[in-house]
Motif scaffolding. Structure first.
Motif, PDB file in Angstrom:
ATOM      1  N   THR A  43       0.835  -1.178  -0.013  1.00  0.00           N
ATOM      2  CA  THR A  43      -0.057   0.012  -0.118  1.00  0.00           C
ATOM      3  C   THR A  43       0.675   1.164   0.075  1.00  0.00           C
ATOM      4  O   THR A  43       1.817   1.300   0.884  1.00  0.00           O
ATOM      5  N   PRO A  44       0.441   2.016  -1.009  1.00  0.00           N
ATOM      6  CA  PRO A  44       1.387   3.307  -0.750  1.00  0.00           C
ATOM      7  C   PRO A  44       0.943   3.885   0.440  1.00  0.00           C
ATOM      8  O   PRO A  44      -0.078   4.293   0.912  1.00  0.00           O
ATOM      9  N   TRP A  47      -1.878   6.287   0.657  1.00  0.00           N
ATOM     10  CA  TRP A  47      -3.304   5.788   1.143  1.00  0.00           C
ATOM     11  C   TRP A  47      -3.338   5.214   2.609  1.00  0.00           C
ATOM     12  O   TRP A  47      -4.604   5.271   3.268  1.00  0.00           O
ATOM     13  N   ASP A 103      -6.635   6.734   4.363  1.00  0.00           N
ATOM     14  CA  ASP A 103      -7.656   5.830   4.658  1.00  0.00           C
ATOM     15  C   ASP A 103      -7.348   5.195   5.983  1.00  0.00           C
ATOM     16  O   ASP A 103      -8.540   5.032   6.550  1.00  0.00           O
ATOM     17  N   THR A 106     -14.783   3.100  -0.475  1.00  0.00           N
ATOM     18  CA  THR A 106     -14.275   3.833  -1.602  1.00  0.00           C
ATOM     19  C   THR A 106     -14.530   2.936  -2.955  1.00  0.00           C
ATOM     20  O   THR A 106     -14.279   1.842  -2.743  1.00  0.00           O
ATOM     21  N   GLY A 163     -10.727   1.186   1.306  1.00  0.00           N
ATOM     22  CA  GLY A 163      -9.855   2.218   0.768  1.00  0.00           C
ATOM     23  C   GLY A 163      -9.462   2.347  -0.563  1.00  0.00           C
ATOM     24  O   GLY A 163      -9.955   1.452  -1.439  1.00  0.00           O
ATOM     25  N   TYR A 164      -9.258   3.347  -1.017  1.00  0.00           N
ATOM     26  CA  TYR A 164      -8.753   3.581  -2.512  1.00  0.00           C
ATOM     27  C   TYR A 164      -7.787   2.441  -2.959  1.00  0.00           C
ATOM     28  O   TYR A 164      -7.878   2.039  -4.142  1.00  0.00           O
ATOM     29  N   TRP A 165      -6.763   2.201  -2.051  1.00  0.00           N
ATOM     30  CA  TRP A 165      -5.543   1.385  -2.613  1.00  0.00           C
ATOM     31  C   TRP A 165      -6.407  -0.044  -3.269  1.00  0.00           C
ATOM     32  O   TRP A 165      -5.889  -0.533  -4.459  1.00  0.00           O
TER      33      TRP A 165
END
Ligand code: FES
Ligand code: FES
Lengths: 153, 709
Positions: free
Chosen positions: A19-20, A23, A27, B228, B271-273
């Motif tokens: 995961t970057p 995020w 998040d 998301t 979440g986005y990822w």
């Protein structure tokens, strides 16, 4: 679980290692001051500091920053360079939409940390990877010089 | 000072006078637009809408409620300062609250709750001042009654009423009494000479939250249980889904749902990822439909061909077939452009039983509420729209695509959903400044005096794409010809024609709309005509503007401030351009040096602006600087192209934009004026490109007739 230091506090992340950081911050940890603009290290909106170096959080995995010191815009009012930049940003009324400005301030803070008196060429070099669609560039330049002046005063 | 709390209509009413004893000023906005007048005429008695945009608490705190969207243009500051000025508020006690959707907050120039077209100050200059002045009169009346003196013996300053014999009361102490008084419908406004806030460069009220990461943009919205969504969008406008294989996507840990809607397929996750990984694992087959063979070359040919034939007549004066001694002809072309707001399109929607809620960075909360109501079958009053800060707008966020998709996804998923476009989705979102071509012919007499000008414009029709019209009046799309059809140059014989060409890509509003390409066309061509006439570019323009004092005024001011005609360093050249749009007048002179790579380096732009009475000169400076950057960025780099119906650009790596090291010095000079305020978000843009193009001609003798340079 990956653990790292975020703005001086240890945090644990349950997100997958790929995961970057962007995020995970936004998040999982709710640190939304760091912005998503491109996801490919082309705009600078997501700039944070990793061990003091300006880093694109959108292309930096949490695995890569495990155990490191991560600093975000949320911590800028607790160090003298960040405070000087925020004050200069307000004095020069830099932001328009404001979306790019977290990244701009993080890049500027890294610049002033290693070069307390940047000239125009230094500012170009340090800031040219931070896009601002609202075109606040001249104000950013003025505010960096203003902050540098207050820091050396 | 705080801004941008997500007030709902319910909270708003709850927090109003009845519950708190605060003073809430209801007021009426004069409906000045054609649309609103038509609407008012259609509904007897609907000429005035009840309104509420000012609240004073017993603590003295003043809350200005703003229905316009803050996208960087400083509208929160503008509206708050208009109210505060006439209220004589203590500026430090003024905060701003974003309004819910309500007829009361309709933009008087649009007849709906929407922000754009540089209308904020033009449309609200008087209504907002009246709101503040009405409140001030009521507070004064309350104090005068309490003190048993005439209202004429009281004055106000910094949130207090002062009476004779040292009597003084803070506004907060007076709200209970004041709120029992009738609201004056025609309060007396200040003489502009007495302004303390307007015309001064106060720091914007949204700035502090924008330097510490706390400002709330759409992408930052959080609600309990939020998922998301990231989507596969249609690759070609009008493409239809043939099949979806979501097995791999669903196998990714954390993927919650896959939802298909007409616009595409969405993957939902925490979440986005994870949502992005899921999206990338989808296999979606599309039928491209009729636009699958669309290409930029094809579009260009369609547009250019259309200018070889007569079009619908937008303007016709004199007779352009008169004999001339010399003819100049040129064809100019501008490409499709993306808005590329720094905040990618996003929207959080929560469709529940019997109601829906939307949190969005939107320029059109009013129309978007209507769209959500339609999609959900709910009455509009059951749809709450919370307008967040916008990370750039430029016209893009008036489009409803992200609102529609998030609403449909939430409805299908039965959960609150934040739809986030990737930058690639955003870049390929099919809302663009349209490509356009104009063919010009000009005639000069034997002494080089301008005799005739013909312009044939070919472009898609924005009014139809935006749903404002189903047919073009007299065959003319206003946005397609604006900047040319309404030019102020006095050619004795003048004809402007328009050919509607629809390649299939829907055109959209882009900062300064039709002026963005048409002012480039006309101002570059006028320069060609001046050169053919052997005249100085500034003098030639002046000679055609003898009856246009404001436009000539900015031209003269820019020329004077830049030192037009004065020597320049070796290799630096000047170009000039002018425009009038959105009620304002702008002239710009660019100083350009040609780089070794043949690319121009814009060193300085000097702009002169006449936008009537100023509300905040600092905001004007910044809007003009920003508009110049936006225009130059497009001129130097930007172009959306199509191949096989697909957009070829994807992200900032292949859609480059202006960076800090290419930003010229910008000087903005404001013409002092007592005219009605004009717009300022857009007027600074159109003249930048032709000023640079004309400087390039001065440097190289070459005319740039297609963009980017
Ligand atoms: S979002 Fe990371 S550089 Fe653009
Ligand atoms: S302030 Fe809007 S993108 Fe920089």
């Amino acid at each position: 679980m990956i653990s790292l230091s975020l703005n001086g506090k240890t945090v644990q992340l349950s997100a997958t290692p790929d995961t970057p950081l962007l995020w995970a911050l936004r998040d999982e940890l709710g640190y939304t001051g760091t912005k998503f603009g491109c996801g490919i290290a082309a705009c600078g909106s997501c700039t944070v500091h990793v061990d003091g170096k300006p880093t694109r959080a959108c292309v930096t995995t949490i695995e890569a920053v495990a155990g490191k010191q991560v600093t975000t815009i949320e911590a800028m009012d607790s160090n003298h360079i960040g405070q000087a930049l925020q004050a200069a940003w307000i004095r020069n009324d830099v932001p328009q939409c404001g979306y790019c400005q977290s990244g701009q301030i993080m890049s500027a803070a890294a610049l002033l940390a290693r070069n307390p008196k940047p000239n125009d060429a230094d500012i170009d070099e340090a800031m040219r990877r931070n896009l601002c669609r609202c075109g606040t560039y001249n104000r950013i330049r003025a505010a960096i010089k203003d902050a540098a002046a207050t820091l050396s005063a | 000072m705080s801004t941008n709390s997500y007030t709902t209509r319910r909270d708003f009413l709850k927090g109003s006078a009845a519950a708190t004893g605060a003073l809430v000023i209801g007021f009426t906005l004069p409906m000045t637009s054609r649309f609103a007048q038509a609407a008012a005429a259609a509904t007897p008695g609907a000429g005035f809408a009840p309104n509420a945009f000012l609240r004073i608490a017993a603590s003295g705190q003043v809350t200005v409620i703003c229905g316009l969207s803050e996208m960087g243009q400083g509208v929160h500051m503008g509206i708050a300062s208009l109210v505060a000025e006439e209220l004589d508020a203590d500026w430090k006690s003024v905060q701003l609250e974003q309004a819910p959707v309500d007829k009361a907050y309709n933009n008087p120039l649009f007849g709906m709750q929407a922000t754009g077209g540089s209308t904020a100050i033009r449309g609200h200059y008087e209504p907002m001042r009246k709101a503040g002045a009405a409140a001030r009169e009521m507070l004064v009346a309350a104090a005068a009654t309490q003190w048993g003196v005439g209202a004429d013996r009281c004055r106000t300053q910094d949130g207090r009423v002062m009476g004779p014999d040292g009597k003084s009361a803070g506004y907060g102490e007076l709200v209970a009494a004041a709120s029992k008084l009738p609201v004056p419908q025609n309060p007396t406004l200040k003489d502009p000479g007495d302004f303390r806030i307007l015309g001064k460069g106060l720091t914007r009220i949204d700035t502090p939250s924008k330097v510490n990461g706390s400002a709330g943009f759409g992408i930052d919205v959080k609600v309990p249980g939020l998922l998301t969504a990231v989507m596969v969008h249609a690759p070609v406008p009008g493409a239809k889904i043939v099949s979806v294989d979501d097995a791999a996507a669903k196998a990714i840990p954390g993927v919650k749902q896959v939802v298909q809607i007409p616009q595409g397929v969405a993957v939902l996750a925490d979440g986005y990822w994870t949502a992005l990984k899921g999206r990338d694992a989808l296999v979606v087959k599309w039928d491209d439909g009729p636009l699958g063979s669309l290409s930029s070359e094809g579009i260009s040919k369609l547009l250019i061909d259309a200018t070889t034939k007569p079009g619908a007549v937008a303007r016709n004066e004199g007779d352009v077939s008169v004999a001339v001694a010399k003819t100049i002809e040129a064809v100019y072309e501008a490409p499709y452009l993306a808005h590329a707001c720094m905040e990618p399109m996003n929207c959080t929607a929560w469709v529940r039983a019997g109601e829906a809620e939307v949190w969005a960075p939107t320029q059109g909360p009013g129309p978007h509420q209507g769209i959500v109501a339609q999609l959900t079958g709910l009455p509009p009053e059951k749809v709450q729209v919370h307008t967040t800060y916008l990370g750039g707008g430029f016209g893009r966020r008036f489009a409803p695509d992200f609102i529609i998709a998030s609403t449909l996804i939430s409805k299908a998923a039965g959960a609150p959903v934040k739809l986030v476009y990737t930058r690639e989705d955003d870049m390929r979102g099919w809302y663009y400044r349209p490509a356009s071509v104009t063919r010009f012919t000009a005639g000069l007499d034997k002494d080089g005096n301008p005799v005739s000008l013909t312009a044939r414009v070919a472009s898609p029709a924005l009014s139809i794409a935006a749903g404002f019209a189903t047919e073009l009046p007299k065959g003319i799309d206003e946005a397609a010809v604006e900047g040319i059809g309404d030019m102020l140059y006095a050619f004795p014989n003048l004809r402007v024609e328009y050919a509607r060409v629809e390649p299939g890509i829907p055109p959209w509003f882009w900062r300064s709309v039709g002026h963005s390409q048409n002012v480039y066309f006309i101002e570059a061509f006028i320069d060609e005509v001046a050169a053919a006439a052997g005249k100085d570019p500034v003098e030639f323009r002046r000679s055609l503007l003898s009856k246009q004092p404001r436009l000539r005024g900015v031209l003269d001011l820019a020329a004077q401030k830049v030192g037009w005609g004065s020597p320049l360093p070796q290799g630096v050249h000047r170009g000039v351009a002018i425009t009038t749009c959105f009620g304002s007048f702008v002239a710009q002179v660019a100083e350009v040096a040609m780089g070794a790579n043949g690319k121009p380096r814009v060193q300085r732009i000097v702009a002169a602006v006449d936008c009537g009475r100023t509300v905040n000169p600092d905001v004007i400076h910044r809007q003009v600087e920003g508009a110049i950057a936006y225009g130059l960025s497009a001129a130097m780099y930007e172009k959306i192209t199509f191949k096989n119906g697909r957009v070829e650009q994807s992200n900032f790596n292949d859609y480059p934009m202006l960076r800090i090291d290419e930003m010229p010095k910008v000087e903005v000079h404001i013409v002092p004026s007592t005219e009605a305020p004009g717009g300022i978000g857009e007027p600074g843009l159109p003249a930048a490109t032709p000023a640079v193009i004309n400087a390039i001609f001065a440097a190289t003798g070459k005319r740039v007739r297609t963009l980017p340079i």
